[in-house]
Design a protein around this motif. Structure first.
Motif, PDB file in Angstrom:
ATOM      1  N   LEU A  46      13.162  57.000  23.090  1.00 57.59           N
ATOM      2  CA  LEU A  46      14.081  57.098  24.220  1.00 57.59           C
ATOM      3  C   LEU A  46      14.419  58.553  24.516  1.00 57.59           C
ATOM      4  CD1 LEU A  46      15.898  55.609  26.256  1.00 57.59           C
ATOM      5  CD2 LEU A  46      17.691  55.589  24.511  1.00 57.59           C
ATOM      6  N   THR A  47      14.645  59.330  23.477  1.00 58.24           N
ATOM      7  CA  THR A  47      14.983  60.743  23.652  1.00 58.24           C
ATOM      8  C   THR A  47      13.837  61.518  24.297  1.00 58.24           C
ATOM      9  OG1 THR A  47      16.398  60.647  21.685  1.00 58.24           O
ATOM     10  CG2 THR A  47      15.745  62.834  22.451  1.00 58.24           C
ATOM     11  N   LEU A  48      12.618  61.174  23.946  1.00 50.82           N
ATOM     12  CA  LEU A  48      11.450  61.908  24.429  1.00 50.82           C
ATOM     13  C   LEU A  48      10.965  61.455  25.800  1.00 50.82           C
ATOM     14  CD1 LEU A  48       9.385  62.095  21.113  1.00 50.82           C
ATOM     15  CD2 LEU A  48      10.345  64.033  22.367  1.00 50.82           C
ATOM     16  N   SER A  49      11.417  60.318  26.279  1.00 48.69           N
ATOM     17  CA  SER A  49      10.882  59.756  27.514  1.00 48.69           C
ATOM     18  C   SER A  49      10.948  60.706  28.717  1.00 48.69           C
ATOM     19  CB  SER A  49      11.571  58.427  27.840  1.00 48.69           C
ATOM     20  OG  SER A  49      12.977  58.576  27.905  1.00 48.69           O
ATOM     21  N   PRO A  50      12.043  61.451  28.946  1.00 51.94           N
ATOM     22  CA  PRO A  50      12.046  62.385  30.081  1.00 51.94           C
ATOM     23  C   PRO A  50      10.995  63.485  29.932  1.00 51.94           C
ATOM     24  CG  PRO A  50      14.280  61.990  29.312  1.00 51.94           C
ATOM     25  CD  PRO A  50      13.364  61.430  28.276  1.00 51.94           C
ATOM     26  N   LEU A  51      10.807  63.972  28.711  1.00 49.99           N
ATOM     27  CA  LEU A  51       9.807  65.010  28.476  1.00 49.99           C
ATOM     28  C   LEU A  51       8.397  64.477  28.675  1.00 49.99           C
ATOM     29  CD1 LEU A  51      11.245  66.789  25.291  1.00 49.99           C
ATOM     30  CD2 LEU A  51      11.298  67.596  27.649  1.00 49.99           C
ATOM     31  N   VAL A  52       8.177  63.242  28.268  1.00 50.85           N
ATOM     32  CA  VAL A  52       6.863  62.629  28.434  1.00 50.85           C
ATOM     33  C   VAL A  52       6.533  62.485  29.918  1.00 50.85           C
ATOM     34  CG1 VAL A  52       5.506  60.530  28.071  1.00 50.85           C
ATOM     35  CG2 VAL A  52       6.957  61.413  26.234  1.00 50.85           C
ATOM     36  N   TRP A  53       7.499  62.045  30.700  1.00 51.44           N
ATOM     37  CA  TRP A  53       7.285  61.882  32.145  1.00 51.44           C
ATOM     38  C   TRP A  53       6.919  63.218  32.790  1.00 51.44           C
ATOM     39  CZ3 TRP A  53       9.830  63.913  36.451  1.00 51.44           C
ATOM     40  CH2 TRP A  53       9.489  63.320  37.683  1.00 51.44           C
ATOM     41  N   GLU A  55       5.755  65.937  31.265  1.00 54.93           N
ATOM     42  CA  GLU A  55       4.521  66.453  30.676  1.00 54.93           C
ATOM     43  C   GLU A  55       3.296  65.806  31.316  1.00 54.93           C
ATOM     44  OE1 GLU A  55       4.126  67.754  26.186  1.00 54.93           O
ATOM     45  OE2 GLU A  55       3.598  65.642  26.431  1.00 54.93           O
ATOM     46  N   CYS A  56       3.334  64.496  31.460  1.00 56.89           N
ATOM     47  CA  CYS A  56       2.200  63.785  32.060  1.00 56.89           C
ATOM     48  C   CYS A  56       2.049  64.138  33.531  1.00 56.89           C
ATOM     49  CB  CYS A  56       2.371  62.277  31.881  1.00 56.89           C
ATOM     50  SG  CYS A  56       2.269  61.716  30.165  1.00 56.89           S
ATOM     51  N   ARG A  57       3.147  64.364  34.207  1.00 57.31           N
ATOM     52  CA  ARG A  57       3.103  64.726  35.624  1.00 57.31           C
ATOM     53  C   ARG A  57       2.444  66.090  35.816  1.00 57.31           C
ATOM     54  NH1 ARG A  57       8.395  65.402  39.609  1.00 57.31           N
ATOM     55  NH2 ARG A  57       7.227  65.803  41.540  1.00 57.31           N
ATOM     56  N   VAL A  58       2.766  67.019  34.931  1.00 51.51           N
ATOM     57  CA  VAL A  58       2.185  68.366  35.031  1.00 51.51           C
ATOM     58  C   VAL A  58       0.718  68.358  34.625  1.00 51.51           C
ATOM     59  CG1 VAL A  58       2.265  70.702  34.079  1.00 51.51           C
ATOM     60  CG2 VAL A  58       4.388  69.519  34.667  1.00 51.51           C
ATOM     61  N   ALA A  59       0.403  67.620  33.560  1.00 49.95           N
ATOM     62  CA  ALA A  59      -0.972  67.606  33.061  1.00 49.95           C
ATOM     63  C   ALA A  59      -1.916  66.872  33.993  1.00 49.95           C
ATOM     64  CB  ALA A  59      -1.003  66.968  31.668  1.00 49.95           C
ATOM     65  N   ALA A 178       5.031  66.303  23.473  1.00 48.29           N
ATOM     66  CA  ALA A 178       6.013  65.234  23.635  1.00 48.29           C
ATOM     67  C   ALA A 178       5.341  63.869  23.745  1.00 48.29           C
ATOM     68  CB  ALA A 178       6.886  65.495  24.857  1.00 48.29           C
ATOM     69  N   SER A 179       4.266  63.798  24.511  1.00 47.26           N
ATOM     70  CA  SER A 179       3.562  62.524  24.703  1.00 47.26           C
ATOM     71  C   SER A 179       2.945  62.035  23.401  1.00 47.26           C
ATOM     72  CB  SER A 179       2.464  62.681  25.767  1.00 47.26           C
ATOM     73  OG  SER A 179       3.017  63.081  26.996  1.00 47.26           O
TER      74      SER A 179
END
Length: 291
Positions: A46-53, A55-59, A178-179
């Motif tokens: 849950l804590t990492l979910s904003p970073l994952v979103w 990160e994936c958007r940028v990558a 993060a992902s």
């Protein structure tokens, strides 16, 4: 990230993980080991979910997502096994012993790194790893005959922790810290949740363990393992493991301050040996440019 900054990051992770032993031990007074692992892992996701979103958007499509997810799955399996052994061991092992015995993975990491990644360690890395092992042995009182059942479980977890460090090193090339970390904890959370079905589930007990769950889930899981993935881009697993082994010193300090656990004189000699190992591993490796 430079090697120096990576090493400082790894040292910070070691400090956080050292204190985490105290939280893990206290939580066992309220809830079962698998429920604790499940709750900390879901909280990490849950804590990492904003970073994952983000990160994936940028990558976008620049990375090989299936390969990353596959490696994260393996990391999750290994992490679950290591965490389960360590958490069950902490039910009877002391915080101080657990920190020292977990540091045994320092000796194993260079071997796994060599076998799986082809990174032949520099001679002084082996010296540092051996010195860390001797320091850990001395911190344990210079004897293995007094190890309890929980101590043995924690020592066995060191094998899987060593393998986990190498897998994280392999995942560094994806540049999705993060992902990778979040996917890993999804695997851990699912497996731990299934195992926790056989343990008591009481809301009041969970609330009592709440502060320790928050520390492990947010700080000791989500943040530190993401930082570990980032730092592993600038340092090799064998060297990283020696720096991370200082978590045993931080565990001993936390145990002394909050649980009044103390070390004999021989233990302080062991602590000095581990710190010396972290200095030795900082020697420049002339072979790095040829790897």
């Amino acid at each position: 990230m430079t090697r120096f900054r990576a090493d400082l990051t790894l040292l910070a992770c070691a400090a956080i993980w050292g204190v985490a032993f105290l939280c893990q031990k206290r939580a066992m007074a309220h809830i079962g080991p698998f429920l604790f692992i499940a709750l900390r892992s879901w909280l990490a996701c849950l804590t990492l979910s904003p970073l994952v979103w983000r990160e994936c958007r940028v990558a976008g499509s620049k990375v090989k997502m299936p390969a990353m997810l596959s490696l994260a799955g393996y990391a999750g399996l290994v992490f679950f096994g290591a965490a389960a052994l360590q958490q069950m061991g902490l039910m009877t092992a002391s915080v101080t012993n657990s920190g020292f015995l977990t540091a045994l993975y320092v000796v194993l990491t260079p071997i796994f790194s060599w076998l799986l990644m082809g990174h032949r360690p520099a001679p002084w890395v082996w010296i540092a790893a051996s010195l860390s092992f001797v320091g850990t042995w001395l911190l344990g009182g210079g004897s293995l005959t007094l190890l309890a059942h929980g101590d043995v479980l924690v020592a066995l977890s060191a094998i899987l922790w060593a393998l986990h460090v190498v897998i994280v090193g392999l995942a560094a090339r994806f540049d999705l810290a993060a992902s990778f970390t979040a996917t890993q904890f999804v695997v851990v959370a699912v497996l731990a949740s299934l195992a926790a079905l056989r343990e008591p589930f009481e809301v009041e007990a969970i609330l009592r363990a709440g502060p320790d769950i928050l520390y492990l889930g947010i700080l000791s899981s989500a943040i530190t393992f993401t930082l570990l993935s980032v730092a592993m881009r600038a340092t090799k697993p064998a060297e990283a493991s020696v720096i991370l082994s200082t978590e045993s010193l931080f565990a001993a300090l936390a145990a002394f301050l909050f649980m009044k656990e103390s070390l004999p004189p021989i233990g302080w000699i062991g602590a000095a040996a581990i710190f010396l190992a972290t200095v030795i591993v900082q020697l420049p490796d002339k072979a790095e440019s040829r790897d």
